[in-house]
Every structure is written in C-alpha cells, then in structure tokens.
Design a protein around this motif. Structure first.
Motif, short mmCIF file in Angstrom:
data_model
loop_
_atom_site.label_atom_id
_atom_site.label_comp_id
_atom_site.label_asym_id
_atom_site.label_seq_id
_atom_site.Cartn_x
_atom_site.Cartn_y
_atom_site.Cartn_z
N ALA A 181 0.82 -1.20 0.00
CA ALA A 181 0.00 0.00 0.00
C ALA A 181 0.86 1.26 0.00
O ALA A 181 0.64 2.19 -0.79
N TRP A 182 1.86 1.30 0.88
CA TRP A 182 2.71 2.49 0.96
C TRP A 182 3.65 2.63 -0.22
O TRP A 182 3.91 3.75 -0.68
N PHE A 191 1.49 4.03 -2.93
CA PHE A 191 1.18 5.43 -2.69
C PHE A 191 2.35 6.33 -3.06
O PHE A 191 2.20 7.32 -3.79
N TRP A 192 3.55 5.99 -2.55
CA TRP A 192 4.69 6.87 -2.78
C TRP A 192 5.19 6.80 -4.22
O TRP A 192 5.72 7.79 -4.73
N ASP A 220 3.22 6.68 -6.75
CA ASP A 220 2.28 7.52 -7.50
C ASP A 220 2.26 8.98 -7.04
O ASP A 220 1.71 9.84 -7.74
N ALA A 221 2.84 9.25 -5.89
CA ALA A 221 2.79 10.62 -5.35
C ALA A 221 3.63 11.56 -6.21
O ALA A 221 4.74 11.22 -6.62
N VAL A 236 1.34 15.86 -0.92
CA VAL A 236 0.48 14.86 -0.29
C VAL A 236 -0.22 15.48 0.92
O VAL A 236 0.18 16.53 1.42
N LYS A 279 -6.25 15.12 -2.43
CA LYS A 279 -5.06 14.54 -1.81
C LYS A 279 -5.41 13.46 -0.80
O LYS A 279 -4.67 12.48 -0.64
N ALA A 308 -6.35 10.34 -2.82
CA ALA A 308 -5.18 9.59 -3.29
C ALA A 308 -4.68 8.62 -2.23
O ALA A 308 -4.21 7.52 -2.54
N VAL A 309 -4.77 9.02 -0.96
CA VAL A 309 -4.37 8.14 0.14
C VAL A 309 -5.33 6.95 0.24
O VAL A 309 -4.91 5.78 0.28
N HIS A 313 -5.22 3.95 -2.22
CA HIS A 313 -4.18 2.92 -2.06
C HIS A 313 -4.45 2.01 -0.86
O HIS A 313 -3.57 1.26 -0.43
#
Length: 240
Positions: free
Chosen positions: A10-11, A14-15, A17-18, A25, A177, A180-181, A184
């Motif tokens: 998951a993380w 996320f990162w 795609d950030a 973020v 924003k 987006a979190v 994921h």
C-alpha cells in the motif's frame, strides 16, 4: 509501519504515485506549519548533542528541517519509494534517509548500534499501524532512545474520526489529496487517546509533556479554509 506485505504494498504504491516535491500529499505541510511548531514543545527535552531519527519520514520534508537543528538527522521509512522521494527532494544532502521497518527488532538494534542513543520524532505513524504491531514499534523506539534520548510523538486524536468522516462524506467526496491516500488502501486508523501513553509506560518511558495541537494539512475546504486534524502530542523518555 507494519512489516506486512499488504501494508508495504500500500505504501509503496502510494509513494510511487505521489507527485514529486514538498506539499503534494495530504499531510506534507511546510515545516513552518509542522516541525517548526513542534520544536518548542520538545527542544527543552531533547539532548541537542544526540542525533534525531525522523521515524516514518515519508518524503523527508520534516527531516530536512530537523537537520538544521541537530548534529545529525536520519529519516527512516518502510517504503523504498518514500526514501527515493526524500533523497530526490534533498539534492544537497542535508539529511540522511534509509529504509527501515520499525517493527523489526534486529533492524532497529543495528541502527542503535551504529548511532547510539538518539532522539525520535514520530508524526502520525502509530495510528496507521496494526494494533498488534504498535507494541513492537514502541519497544524498538525504547531501544533507540536508551537513557538519554527522548521521543516527540504526535498522533491524530480520537476526535479526528469525525473530521475524516465529514471529509469522506462531502458532496464531492474526499478532497483530492485525501482521495489519493484512500485509493491505495490507506485509511486513517482509529486509535484511542490513551493508547500511546499506555504503550510508552509499558516499555519504561515516562511522559514528560503533553498537549493538543491541530495538524495543518495541505488541503482546503470549499470555503478556502485549510483542513485541520486534531492531534495529541507528547514527549517521553526513560523513567527515573
């Protein structure tokens, strides 16, 4: 900061795609709205001669602020993609960044063996962790602190649940924003206000200061006001 593969995926997603850069973020506000406001709360408790570890550093925005105030600042994060962001955003290398699973005792002992006693800056990490991982992480933090180190921890308060619920249920859905979190599979964790002080006490850490302070996010409501999340902060160190 669980070592589970699902959490890591998951993380990492996320990162990856950030967007690059600071402030892109949800929680990555300028240090003037975060670590700089926190500094007066912990500066009198931290031994200024010790390194500071920003545990769960993400893209390192707050780590770079801390690097200007302590002899050595090391940002650590479970996500390699987060660490890559942090290094890319810090071309001058004012801070250090590493991958570290804070629930892994061997990895934390190795870091402690290298750095010795440290201060720890912990912002919004424990509420995201699985409840069964939190005791391991706090035990490992106690290892990093030793006798001289202190921890500054700030986590969303119980009251934040209502704020997140209202954001998610708005007419347009959650702000971009935050969306987006959530996309994921990362959702703000519900954690009772008593959890962190009780865990610290269980591992021999005494609370030296505590209070409330809003987390100023990088998102805004329809009326233009900045979204704020209620948080609890505390400073703790070895009892006695």
């Amino acid at each position: 900061m669980s070592g589970s593969s699902q959490y890591l995926r998951a993380w990492e997603g996320f990162w990856r795609d950030a967007p690059a850069g600071e402030g892109e973020v949800f929680w990555d506000s300028d240090p003037s709205l975060t670590a700089e406001l926190h500094l007066p709360l912990f500066a009198g408790h931290f031994d200024a001669a010790l390194p500071v570890v920003d545990l769960g550093c993400g893209n390192g925005t707050q780590t770079r602020f801390l690097a200007g105030r302590y002899p050595r600042a090391i940002g650590v994060d479970l996500s390699a993609a987060a660490v890559a962001h942090a290094r890319a955003d810090d071309p001058s290398g004012v801070a250090e960044y590493r991958c570290l699973d804070a629930s892994d005792p061997a990895a934390v002992r190795a870091l402690h063996g290298e750095l010795g006693e440290v201060n720890v800056y912990l912002r919004g990490v424990l509420h995201q962790c699985a409840p069964e991982d939190r005791p391991r992480i706090v035990a490992n933090i106690a290892t990093l602190l030793g006798r001289r180190g202190r921890i500054f921890a700030v986590e969303p308060a119980e009251a934040s649940r209502d704020v997140f619920a209202s954001l998610a249920q708005g007419p347009g859905g959650p702000p971009g924003k935050l969306r987006a979190v959530l996309a994921h599979g990362i959702a703000p964790g519900e954690m009772a206000d008593s959890v962190v002080p009780e865990l610290l006490a269980a591992y021999g850490l005494r609370v030296l200061g505590t209070g409330r302070l809003p987390l100023l996010t990088t998102e805004y409501r329809a009326d233009g006001s900045r979204i704020e999340i209620p948080t609890n902060w505390l400073v703790a160190g070895v009892a006695g």
